[in-house]
Scaffold this active site. Structure first.
Site, PDB file in Angstrom:
ATOM      1  N   ASP A 189       0.728  -1.282   0.123  1.00 14.46           N
ATOM      2  CA  ASP A 189      -0.163   0.086  -0.090  1.00 14.46           C
ATOM      3  C   ASP A 189       0.896   1.231   0.021  1.00 14.46           C
ATOM      4  OD1 ASP A 189      -2.012  -1.702   0.305  1.00 14.46           O
ATOM      5  OD2 ASP A 189      -2.772  -1.216   2.431  1.00 14.46           O
ATOM      6  N   HIS A 212      -6.026   2.907  -3.875  1.00 13.44           N
ATOM      7  CA  HIS A 212      -5.829   3.190  -2.537  1.00 13.44           C
ATOM      8  C   HIS A 212      -6.170   4.592  -2.088  1.00 13.44           C
ATOM      9  CE1 HIS A 212      -4.799   2.083   1.542  1.00 13.44           C
ATOM     10  NE2 HIS A 212      -3.525   2.718   1.436  1.00 13.44           N
ATOM     11  N   HIS A 260      -5.529   9.703   0.442  1.00 12.26           N
ATOM     12  CA  HIS A 260      -5.426   8.670   1.862  1.00 12.26           C
ATOM     13  C   HIS A 260      -6.153   9.279   2.612  1.00 12.26           C
ATOM     14  CE1 HIS A 260      -3.450   6.048   4.707  1.00 12.26           C
ATOM     15  NE2 HIS A 260      -3.209   5.061   3.444  1.00 12.26           N
ATOM     16  N   HIS A 267       3.955  -2.040   2.892  1.00 13.55           N
ATOM     17  CA  HIS A 267       3.646  -0.691   2.452  1.00 13.55           C
ATOM     18  C   HIS A 267       4.968  -0.319   1.744  1.00 13.55           C
ATOM     19  CE1 HIS A 267       0.841  -1.075   5.605  1.00 13.55           C
ATOM     20  NE2 HIS A 267       0.388   0.038   5.221  1.00 13.55           N
TER      21      HIS A 267
HETATM   22 ZN   LIG Z   1      -2.522   3.228   3.348  1.00 10.84          ZN
END
Ligand SMILES: [Zn+2]
Length: 236
Positions: free
Chosen positions: A50, A100, A104, A193
């Site tokens: 991510d 995503h 954010h 991530h």
């Molecule tokens: Zn994230």
């Protein structure tokens, strides 16, 4: 507390617990369709990353390429806009790109129109720079909210949570590796991530080292790595 109030208090506690699971629980599909693991019928798992693309995505691509392993990258629209060539390098290496969000945000207490605008902007940005319109969506912070169901339906997105998350933004490498290696099982979706929200030049060295060590361990245990799409829809 007077005895008559006890049932009311436990009802409230129960309602708060349900709401917390509904919003953030990995297995919750209360606000929108969502998956968090695949059928355990095959010895396959998916690595997901991510918050990219970032300046540290390229070394991660090198590690994956060394083992010829496909992964899924849930990219942030604003980061794709900042580093479009890195987003395309992910695509060109044969990995799957998911949505995503654009900025954010934490979606709780936001309006359905805010959700719709942010997710649509991410779809458009990713498509503009990579020619890929994502079919898979991972909610920022794993937070789903009222209105998400309709937004996902209109954009053709399926939500993807995780079977295990690496906590790679706060744990040491040893602990990330140990936690994921001991949590994984057939059909697992693992979350790590390659960025830190919208940060420029994020330090993801823990993630890189964890992946470097995890992949050989999991290959030794017989796991096959697949994209989320392939893992969840093996006949497609
Ligand atoms: Zn994230």
């Amino acid at each position: 507390m007077p005895p008559a109030l006890i049932p009311a208090a436990s009802l409230l506690t129960g309602a708060a617990g349900f709401m917390s699971w509904a919003v953030r629980g990995r297995s919750s599909a209360v606000f929108a369709p969502s998956v968090w693991r695949a059928n355990p019928g095959r010895n396959a798992i998916a690595l997901t990353f991510d918050d990219g693309p970032s300046e540290s995505t390229a070394p991660l691509l090198d590690i994956l390429a060394r083992h010829n392993i496909p992964a899924t990258f849930f990219q942030i629209g604003a980061n794709v806009e900042r580093l479009p060539s890195v987003a395309r390098a992910v695509r060109d290496a044969g990995h799957l790109i998911g949505n995503h969000s654009y900025s954010h945000p934490l979606f709780c207490f936001r309006s359905p129109s805010f959700l719709a605008q942010d997710l649509a902007r991410a779809q458009d940005t990713i498509e503009h720079h990579t020619a890929i319109r994502p079919s898979w969506f991972r909610a920022p912070f794993g937070v789903r909210w009222f209105g998400m169901r309709g937004v996902q339906r209109r954009l053709g997105l399926m939500g993807v949570m995780w079977t295990a998350i690496g906590y790679d933004w706060k744990l040491k490498t040893d602990d990330v590796v140990h936690h994921l290696a001991s949590s994984v099982s057939r059909g697992s979706i693992l979350c790590l991530h390659d960025g830190r929200e919208l940060r420029v030049q994020p330090d993801v060295s823990v993630t890189l080292e964890a992946v470097r060590r995890l992949i050989p361990q999991l290959l030794d245990r017989g796991y096959q790595f697949e994209t989320v799409s392939r893992l969840l829809c093996p006949t497609n």
